[in-house]
Motif scaffolding. Structure first.
Motif, PDB file in Angstrom:
ATOM      1  N   ALA A 112       0.818  -1.222   0.000  1.00 36.94           N
ATOM      2  CA  ALA A 112       0.000   0.000   0.000  1.00 36.94           C
ATOM      3  C   ALA A 112       0.852   1.271   0.000  1.00 36.94           C
ATOM      4  O   ALA A 112       0.351   2.347  -0.328  1.00 36.94           O
ATOM      5  CB  ALA A 112      -0.929   0.004   1.209  1.00 36.94           C
ATOM      6  N   ARG A 113       2.104   1.153   0.415  1.00 39.47           N
ATOM      7  CA  ARG A 113       3.005   2.300   0.546  1.00 39.47           C
ATOM      8  C   ARG A 113       2.454   3.318   1.538  1.00 39.47           C
ATOM      9  O   ARG A 113       2.378   4.535   1.262  1.00 39.47           O
ATOM     10  CB  ARG A 113       3.281   2.943  -0.808  1.00 39.47           C
ATOM     11  CG  ARG A 113       3.974   2.008  -1.796  1.00 39.47           C
ATOM     12  CD  ARG A 113       4.234   2.675  -3.126  1.00 39.47           C
ATOM     13  NE  ARG A 113       4.849   1.743  -4.078  1.00 39.47           N
ATOM     14  CZ  ARG A 113       5.109   2.019  -5.341  1.00 39.47           C
ATOM     15  NH1 ARG A 113       4.797   3.227  -5.819  1.00 39.47           N
ATOM     16  NH2 ARG A 113       5.656   1.134  -6.137  1.00 39.47           N
ATOM     17  N   ASP A 114       2.077   2.812   2.707  1.00 37.27           N
ATOM     18  CA  ASP A 114       1.554   3.684   3.758  1.00 37.27           C
ATOM     19  C   ASP A 114       2.649   4.649   4.235  1.00 37.27           C
ATOM     20  O   ASP A 114       3.793   4.246   4.468  1.00 37.27           O
ATOM     21  CB  ASP A 114       1.064   2.847   4.941  1.00 37.27           C
ATOM     22  CG  ASP A 114      -0.118   1.961   4.583  1.00 37.27           C
ATOM     23  OD1 ASP A 114      -0.968   2.414   3.792  1.00 37.27           O
ATOM     24  OD2 ASP A 114      -0.190   0.834   5.097  1.00 37.27           O
ATOM     25  N   ARG A 115       2.282   5.912   4.405  1.00 38.61           N
ATOM     26  CA  ARG A 115       3.250   6.926   4.850  1.00 38.61           C
ATOM     27  C   ARG A 115       3.186   7.153   6.353  1.00 38.61           C
ATOM     28  O   ARG A 115       4.202   7.375   7.002  1.00 38.61           O
ATOM     29  CB  ARG A 115       3.002   8.253   4.117  1.00 38.61           C
ATOM     30  CG  ARG A 115       3.277   8.181   2.620  1.00 38.61           C
ATOM     31  CD  ARG A 115       3.187   9.565   1.993  1.00 38.61           C
ATOM     32  NE  ARG A 115       4.186  10.475   2.563  1.00 38.61           N
ATOM     33  CZ  ARG A 115       4.250  11.766   2.278  1.00 38.61           C
ATOM     34  NH1 ARG A 115       3.370  12.306   1.441  1.00 38.61           N
ATOM     35  NH2 ARG A 115       5.180  12.532   2.817  1.00 38.61           N
ATOM     36  N   VAL A 116       1.968   7.140   6.888  1.00 39.75           N
ATOM     37  CA  VAL A 116       1.751   7.412   8.310  1.00 39.75           C
ATOM     38  C   VAL A 116       0.895   6.290   8.862  1.00 39.75           C
ATOM     39  O   VAL A 116       0.046   5.733   8.154  1.00 39.75           O
ATOM     40  CB  VAL A 116       1.039   8.777   8.500  1.00 39.75           C
ATOM     41  CG1 VAL A 116       0.662   9.010   9.952  1.00 39.75           C
ATOM     42  CG2 VAL A 116       1.920   9.913   7.982  1.00 39.75           C
ATOM     43  N   ILE A 117       1.097   5.947  10.136  1.00 37.79           N
ATOM     44  CA  ILE A 117       0.250   4.949  10.780  1.00 37.79           C
ATOM     45  C   ILE A 117      -0.213   5.488  12.127  1.00 37.79           C
ATOM     46  O   ILE A 117       0.548   6.163  12.838  1.00 37.79           O
ATOM     47  CB  ILE A 117       0.984   3.600  10.957  1.00 37.79           C
ATOM     48  CG1 ILE A 117       0.027   2.533  11.490  1.00 37.79           C
ATOM     49  CG2 ILE A 117       2.216   3.731  11.844  1.00 37.79           C
ATOM     50  CD1 ILE A 117       0.587   1.121  11.443  1.00 37.79           C
ATOM     51  N   VAL A 118      -1.487   5.210  12.469  1.00 43.31           N
ATOM     52  CA  VAL A 118      -2.056   5.563  13.764  1.00 43.31           C
ATOM     53  C   VAL A 118      -2.338   4.258  14.496  1.00 43.31           C
ATOM     54  O   VAL A 118      -3.056   3.397  13.990  1.00 43.31           O
ATOM     55  CB  VAL A 118      -3.340   6.398  13.611  1.00 43.31           C
ATOM     56  CG1 VAL A 118      -3.876   6.798  14.980  1.00 43.31           C
ATOM     57  CG2 VAL A 118      -3.086   7.631  12.749  1.00 43.31           C
ATOM     58  N   VAL A 119      -1.753   4.109  15.699  1.00 42.13           N
ATOM     59  CA  VAL A 119      -1.776   2.842  16.433  1.00 42.13           C
ATOM     60  C   VAL A 119      -2.395   3.059  17.803  1.00 42.13           C
ATOM     61  O   VAL A 119      -2.055   4.018  18.507  1.00 42.13           O
ATOM     62  CB  VAL A 119      -0.342   2.287  16.608  1.00 42.13           C
ATOM     63  CG1 VAL A 119      -0.375   0.899  17.243  1.00 42.13           C
ATOM     64  CG2 VAL A 119       0.403   2.252  15.286  1.00 42.13           C
ATOM     65  N   ASP A 120      -3.289   2.139  18.194  1.00 44.30           N
ATOM     66  CA  ASP A 120      -3.773   2.175  19.571  1.00 44.30           C
ATOM     67  C   ASP A 120      -2.679   1.667  20.500  1.00 44.30           C
ATOM     68  O   ASP A 120      -1.927   0.737  20.169  1.00 44.30           O
ATOM     69  CB  ASP A 120      -5.022   1.315  19.734  1.00 44.30           C
ATOM     70  CG  ASP A 120      -5.665   1.504  21.096  1.00 44.30           C
ATOM     71  OD1 ASP A 120      -6.404   2.494  21.265  1.00 44.30           O
ATOM     72  OD2 ASP A 120      -5.419   0.672  22.007  1.00 44.30           O
ATOM     73  N   GLU A 121      -2.594   2.279  21.666  1.00 42.68           N
ATOM     74  CA  GLU A 121      -1.579   1.902  22.653  1.00 42.68           C
ATOM     75  C   GLU A 121      -1.565   0.398  22.932  1.00 42.68           C
ATOM     76  O   GLU A 121      -0.500  -0.210  23.076  1.00 42.68           O
ATOM     77  CB  GLU A 121      -1.858   2.682  23.944  1.00 42.68           C
ATOM     78  CG  GLU A 121      -0.954   2.373  25.106  1.00 42.68           C
ATOM     79  CD  GLU A 121      -1.427   3.114  26.344  1.00 42.68           C
ATOM     80  OE1 GLU A 121      -0.766   4.098  26.728  1.00 42.68           O
ATOM     81  OE2 GLU A 121      -2.464   2.705  26.927  1.00 42.68           O
ATOM     82  N   SER A 122      -2.740  -0.213  22.968  1.00 39.46           N
ATOM     83  CA  SER A 122      -2.841  -1.645  23.273  1.00 39.46           C
ATOM     84  C   SER A 122      -2.320  -2.520  22.142  1.00 39.46           C
ATOM     85  O   SER A 122      -2.152  -3.737  22.320  1.00 39.46           O
ATOM     86  CB  SER A 122      -4.295  -2.010  23.574  1.00 39.46           C
ATOM     87  OG  SER A 122      -5.108  -1.818  22.430  1.00 39.46           O
ATOM     88  N   LEU A 123      -2.041  -1.942  20.969  1.00 35.92           N
ATOM     89  CA  LEU A 123      -1.576  -2.707  19.810  1.00 35.92           C
ATOM     90  C   LEU A 123      -0.126  -2.404  19.445  1.00 35.92           C
ATOM     91  O   LEU A 123       0.347  -2.808  18.383  1.00 35.92           O
ATOM     92  CB  LEU A 123      -2.481  -2.417  18.601  1.00 35.92           C
ATOM     93  CG  LEU A 123      -3.904  -2.969  18.729  1.00 35.92           C
ATOM     94  CD1 LEU A 123      -4.793  -2.420  17.621  1.00 35.92           C
ATOM     95  CD2 LEU A 123      -3.891  -4.488  18.704  1.00 35.92           C
ATOM     96  N   LEU A 124       0.594  -1.737  20.338  1.00 34.37           N
ATOM     97  CA  LEU A 124       1.991  -1.412  20.049  1.00 34.37           C
ATOM     98  C   LEU A 124       2.840  -2.679  19.911  1.00 34.37           C
ATOM     99  O   LEU A 124       3.792  -2.717  19.118  1.00 34.37           O
ATOM    100  CB  LEU A 124       2.560  -0.508  21.143  1.00 34.37           C
ATOM    101  CG  LEU A 124       2.143   0.967  21.050  1.00 34.37           C
ATOM    102  CD1 LEU A 124       2.575   1.727  22.292  1.00 34.37           C
ATOM    103  CD2 LEU A 124       2.727   1.608  19.790  1.00 34.37           C
ATOM    104  N   GLU A 125       2.500  -3.709  20.656  1.00 35.14           N
ATOM    105  CA  GLU A 125       3.257  -4.965  20.532  1.00 35.14           C
ATOM    106  C   GLU A 125       3.057  -5.580  19.146  1.00 35.14           C
ATOM    107  O   GLU A 125       3.990  -6.114  18.547  1.00 35.14           O
ATOM    108  CB  GLU A 125       2.831  -5.948  21.620  1.00 35.14           C
ATOM    109  CG  GLU A 125       3.684  -7.206  21.647  1.00 35.14           C
ATOM    110  CD  GLU A 125       3.346  -8.118  22.818  1.00 35.14           C
ATOM    111  OE1 GLU A 125       3.730  -9.300  22.775  1.00 35.14           O
ATOM    112  OE2 GLU A 125       2.691  -7.652  23.769  1.00 35.14           O
TER     113      GLU A 125
END
Length: 533
Positions: A112-125
């Motif tokens: 997809a060539r993603d440039r930015v990602i938004v992650v929930d704290e619980s999914l950092l692992e």
């Protein structure tokens, strides 16, 4: 001569959906359950206003027209804000399934060539499993009180330091969102949704004989927002002013039933395996929850066994079956009982409700097989379902999977169906799951549904295994209900009421639980690996 341009050429963009939510339904609730079980409350208006600031922040980070912004989030208010902000600013929101293997996620974000990602704290692992395999220019973390790791940005800080964006004019045929297929038959493939497709899909979902979404509803999408746009429910809610209840990661039966009861949910949606587990909880404690407002459960993703319809009927709850795929955004068909069957015998009503239903308006269907070409709509001939329509994919991202589309522009679904005189489809199998025994086809779906009607059986999956005499034979893999036993001969007798002897499996394997895919369907590829020898 009359001028053909007699109507306003108004763009069908998601921007209009976001602005409508902000202008007309500002006070409608958006309820989110956090990973720790706590409840956070917002509104459609607040999410729309925050989306303007979020879009400004993303633009400041270099996100421009057509850029992909990945999300690794649950069903939560921040995810809705990204659903609003990213398409409305001219970029593409790309939802990631956190239940996939890290290698698969790495392939997807690279493709997809993603440039930015938004992650929930619980999914950092989960994110740590693939973050080194693709370079994201920025990582934004939705924090629930914990510190944001070094080198990453805090979601609230990013929004708080930005100004509201005035939305640009967006061409309705521009890409607004994308999602990848489950990759059960190869690498996942990217499906890119246009603004026009998602707006039309939202309007169609509101039709009374479709999902019937309205401002009177409180919607609880159990189906994840990272899976086929949560079946379009977030956008439909914004367009029509329905309340939204977003359950987060806690999807066990008790947690879902608690939310339905306390929030007065009128409509919920998810795959059959979720509702099988919830039915067991209801049967065990029928008086524990107040479900008086729950009008309908939308069930899709796999064929619904009759036993599930009957089970919820016992509790006065209505299951409505729908069919669709990532490639159909996803609504393709809905099974609503026709007027002329409403007073018919229960057997006839159940027979129809167990089908996957009639095509949505503007979705066209046909089916064909190698022997006969296009099949008759006689509910006897079987063929692979093909579809086309304004929210059906015309191709995959990066031009992959061209063989999934016909020369005249129809999408080959891979679902083997029968179609009756009403145009109602009945899925017999996936093309790769049909059992061909002695030159005759056996439907694994029909066998599974009948096995799950046995009182001892909680879950059933049927696969084809090699056979030296017949080529293939069906094998049934079963998970039994707690505290009960059943022997194979009893199961054969149960099946013999509906199936010919040659269609009945010789082998029955018993497991504690049937493996599932990342989207909650039975993982037959794992069963074939385990039992085909």
């Amino acid at each position: 001569m009359i001028n053909s341009l007699t109507m306003d050429d108004y763009p069908l963009s998601l921007t209009a959906v976001v602005e409508r939510a902000e202008q007309f339904y500002s006070g409608r609730d958006v309820v989110s359950r956090r990973p720790d079980g706590s409840i956070a409350r917002s509104t459609l208006g607040a999410c729309a206003r925050r989306a303007r600031r979020l879009a400004d922040a993303l633009a400041g980070l270099g996100v421009g027209d057509g850029d992909r912004v990945a999300t690794l989030l649950w069903n939560q208010a921040e995810h809705l804000e990204l659903y609003f902000a990213v398409p409305a600013m001219g970029a593409v929101v790309h939802t990631l399934n956190p239940r996939l293997h890290a290698d698969e996620l790495a392939f997807i974000v690279q493709d997809a060539r993603d440039r930015v990602i938004v992650v929930d704290e619980s999914l950092l692992e989960v994110f740590d499993g693939f973050r080194e395999l693709h370079r994201f220019e920025h990582v934004i973390v939705v924090s629930h009180g914990g510190p944001v790791p070094d080198g990453m940005l805090d979601y609230e800080t990013v929004i708080g330091g930005s100004e509201p964006m005035e939305w640009p004019v967006i061409d309705e045929r521009r890409a607004g969102a994308m999602c990848y297929t489950s990759g059960t038959t190869g690498r996942p493939k990217g499906v890119v949704y246009s603004h026009r497709a998602l707006v039309l899909h939202s309007l169609a979902a509101a039709l009374p004989d479709a999902l019937g979404v309205s401002a009177q509803d409180t919607l609880l999408p159990v189906v994840p927002m990272f899976h086929a746009n949560a079946w379009g429910l977030p956008y439909a809610a914004a367009l029509l002013g329905a309340r939204l209840v977003l359950p987060g990661p806690n999807l066990d039966p008790v947690s879902v039933l608690d939310l339905i009861s306390t929030e007065g949910v009128t409509m919920t949606a998810g795959v059959p395996t979720v509702w099988m587990a919830m039915l067991d909880a209801l049967d065990a404690e029928p008086d524990r929850w107040d479900l008086g407002r729950l009008d309908r459960l939308i069930v899709g993703g796999a064929a619904v066994p009759r036993s599930l319809l009957e089970g919820y009927d016992r509790h006065g709850l209505t299951v409505v079956q729908a069919w669709g795929m990532t490639e159909t955004a996803p609504l393709g068909t809905v099974s609503r009982l026709p007027v002329d069957l409403r007073e018919s015998a229960a057997e006839d009503r159940y027979a129809f409700r167990a089908r996957q239903g009639v095509a949505m308006p503007f979705v066209e269907i046909r089916a064909r097989n190698e022997e006969d070409g296009f099949i008759e709509w006689d509910d006897a001939a079987m063929g692979e379902l093909e579809v086309r329509g304004p929210w059906v994919a015309a191709g995959y991202h990066n031009g992959t999977g061209a063989d999934s589309f016909t020369e005249d522009g129809w999408f080959r679904t891979g679902d083997i169906v029968r179609i009756d005189h009403r145009g109602s489809i009945r899925i017999c199998d996936r093309s790769k799951d049909l059992v061909k025994s002695g030159g005759e086809w056996i439907s694994s779906v029909d066998l599974e549904n009948h096995l799950m009607a046995h009182p001892a059986v909680a879950e059933a999956a049927v696969i084809a295994v090699p056979d030296p005499r017949w080529g293939e034979r069906p094998l049934a893999v079963l998970a039994l209900r707690d505290g009960v036993t059943v022997d194979p001969e009893q199961l054969r007798e149960h099946l013999a009421r509906e199936f010919a002897r040659w269609q009945i499996p010789e082998r029955f394997e018993f497991v504690s639980t049937i493996p599932r895919t990342a989207t909650g369907k039975f993982k037959k590829i794992a069963l074939r690996d385990q039992f085909s020898a």
